[in-house]
Design a protein around this motif. Structure first.
Motif, short mmCIF file in Angstrom:
data_model
loop_
_atom_site.label_atom_id
_atom_site.label_comp_id
_atom_site.label_asym_id
_atom_site.label_seq_id
_atom_site.Cartn_x
_atom_site.Cartn_y
_atom_site.Cartn_z
N MET A 12 1.04 -1.24 0.01
CA MET A 12 0.07 0.01 -0.11
C MET A 12 0.67 1.32 -0.04
SD MET A 12 -2.81 -1.41 2.67
CE MET A 12 -3.74 0.45 2.86
N ALA A 13 1.96 1.35 0.79
CA ALA A 13 2.80 2.53 0.68
C ALA A 13 3.57 2.79 -0.30
CB ALA A 13 3.93 2.21 1.92
N THR A 14 4.07 1.68 -0.83
CA THR A 14 4.77 1.59 -2.45
C THR A 14 3.76 2.17 -3.49
OG1 THR A 14 6.08 -0.23 -1.90
CG2 THR A 14 5.91 0.32 -4.32
N ALA A 15 2.45 1.92 -3.56
CA ALA A 15 1.54 2.26 -4.36
C ALA A 15 1.08 3.80 -4.16
CB ALA A 15 0.22 1.55 -4.33
N GLY A 27 3.97 16.94 -2.12
CA GLY A 27 5.14 17.60 -2.34
C GLY A 27 6.47 16.78 -2.34
N PHE A 28 6.26 15.30 -2.40
CA PHE A 28 7.63 14.36 -2.41
C PHE A 28 7.71 14.09 -3.87
CE2 PHE A 28 4.95 11.01 -2.89
CZ PHE A 28 3.70 11.11 -1.90
N PHE A 34 8.30 5.48 1.66
CA PHE A 34 7.29 6.07 2.39
C PHE A 34 8.07 6.16 3.70
CE2 PHE A 34 4.19 5.17 5.68
CZ PHE A 34 2.90 5.81 5.21
N SER A 35 8.93 5.37 4.08
CA SER A 35 9.54 5.48 5.57
C SER A 35 10.66 6.48 5.63
CB SER A 35 10.34 4.01 5.84
OG SER A 35 11.54 3.97 4.63
N ALA A 36 11.06 6.87 4.56
CA ALA A 36 11.84 8.31 4.48
C ALA A 36 10.86 9.55 4.83
CB ALA A 36 12.83 8.57 3.28
N ALA A 41 4.79 6.96 13.40
CA ALA A 41 3.84 7.30 14.40
C ALA A 41 2.73 8.51 13.48
CB ALA A 41 4.29 8.30 15.60
N SER A 42 3.14 8.63 12.33
CA SER A 42 2.43 9.43 11.48
C SER A 42 0.66 8.84 11.39
CB SER A 42 2.91 9.67 10.24
OG SER A 42 3.02 8.48 9.49
N VAL A 43 -0.03 9.79 10.95
CA VAL A 43 -1.39 9.58 10.91
C VAL A 43 -1.46 8.63 9.54
CG1 VAL A 43 -3.70 10.35 10.06
CG2 VAL A 43 -2.35 11.65 11.71
N GLU A 44 -0.59 8.94 8.49
CA GLU A 44 -0.49 8.04 7.42
C GLU A 44 -0.20 6.57 7.62
OE1 GLU A 44 -0.41 12.36 6.17
OE2 GLU A 44 0.56 11.02 7.60
#
Length: 296
Positions: A12-15, A27-28, A34-36, A41-44
């Motif tokens: 899911m994070a990769t997608a 803005g990335f 995703f881990s970077a 602890a982030s909401v995402e």
């Protein structure tokens, strides 16, 4: 097999990181991980974990449901003759089966004894199934199951068969085939007793035995097909079967003795035991004979 929660979350994070709309909103740039970009602890990250747990639960439930449906369908479907044959060939001597699955709990190993070498399953005229089986002796020839293995096999079949299906299990010494033959051969390469001049072998006798071993288990012997096969032997001019008889073990016999009276084979014959045995040894009172003649 269902994926782990971490595998689902990673997918899911990769997608998410590859989505152009997400890249514009956050803005990335292309290629960022995703881990970077987001901490654990982030909401995402928390939302992805919750979604991954839900997806994992659904996959596991679907997998379990599919297994239950498959098992139910298998239990309800009437089994075929081929299924019974495969079950017979899979019999392991000395191992218990799971009555709930009608199968063995573990895989067979190199030490597993699989005594059934050949099996044929047919429908009886009076209903039910006839299961003919044979094992292999030290010389590689077919023979009948010893009593201890036969008893265990009958118990095994009674547990794996469909309820209400009557089975008759046959494992006995091979049907004795006796042939009377006149064979015309090439006198330049054969002696009068059927041996090759170049070496002490009898190709016609060998060919008869080879043909019988090549028949399918419980296969029909057709005399004309046998003579056709003998005509392929080098130096054989005209093979002719003047008489063919066959004797099977009587209903009370489970050994080489106790054969019923021999019956004449006119054209074709299916062995009661599932296979034939033949002998050219004059010490056997049922031995076959070949009269060799030289073609003028």
């Amino acid at each position: 097999m269902a994926r782990t929660i971490e595998e689902i979350k990673e997918a899911m994070a990769t997608a998410f990181m590859s989505d152009t709309a997400a890249q514009t909103a956050y803005g990335f740039g292309e290629g960022q991980t995703f881990s970077a970009r987001f901490s654990k602890a982030s909401v995402e990250s928390i939302l992805f974990y919750v979604f991954a747990v839900c997806a994992y639960a659904i996959e596991r439930l679907t997998e379990t449901h599919l297994a239950e449906v498959t098992q139910t369908v298998s239990a309800l479907r009437p089994h075929t003759l081929t299924w019974y044959q495969q079950k017979a060939l899979a019999f392991r001597y000395g191992e218990a089966i799971d009555d709930a699955t009608a199968d063995y709990a573990t895989e067979a190993t190199a030490d597993t004894e699989l005594p059934i070498s050949q099996c044929a399953v047919t429908e009886a005229e009076t209903g039910g199934l006839i299961i003919k089986v044979a094992t292999t002796d030290a010389d590689g020839d077919l023979t009948y199951l010893q009593q201890d293995r036969l008893t265990a096999f009958k118990t095994y079949i009674s547990r794996v068969k469909d309820a209400g299906i009557k089975t008759t299990i046959i494992s006995m010494a091979g049907d004795r085939l006796t042939l009377r033959m006149v064979v015309y051969v090439d006198g330049t390469i054969y002696t009068a007793d059927g041996e090759l001049i170049s070496e002490p072998t009898k190709p016609v006798e060998t060919a008869v035995k080879t043909y019988l071993t090549q028949l399918p288990f419980n296969g029909e012997l057709v005399l004309e097909h046998l003579t056709d096969y003998l005509q392929t032997v080098s130096g054989v001019e005209v093979p002719h079967i003047t008489q063919a008889t066959c004797a099977a073990v009587s209903a009370t016999g489970q050994t080489e003795s106790g054969y019923a009276a021999a019956e004449v084979i006119d054209v074709r014959h299916t062995p009661e035991s599932g296979y034939f045995v033949v002998s050219f040894d004059t010490a056997d009172d049922w031995h076959s004979t070949i009269e060799y003649r030289f073609k003028p």
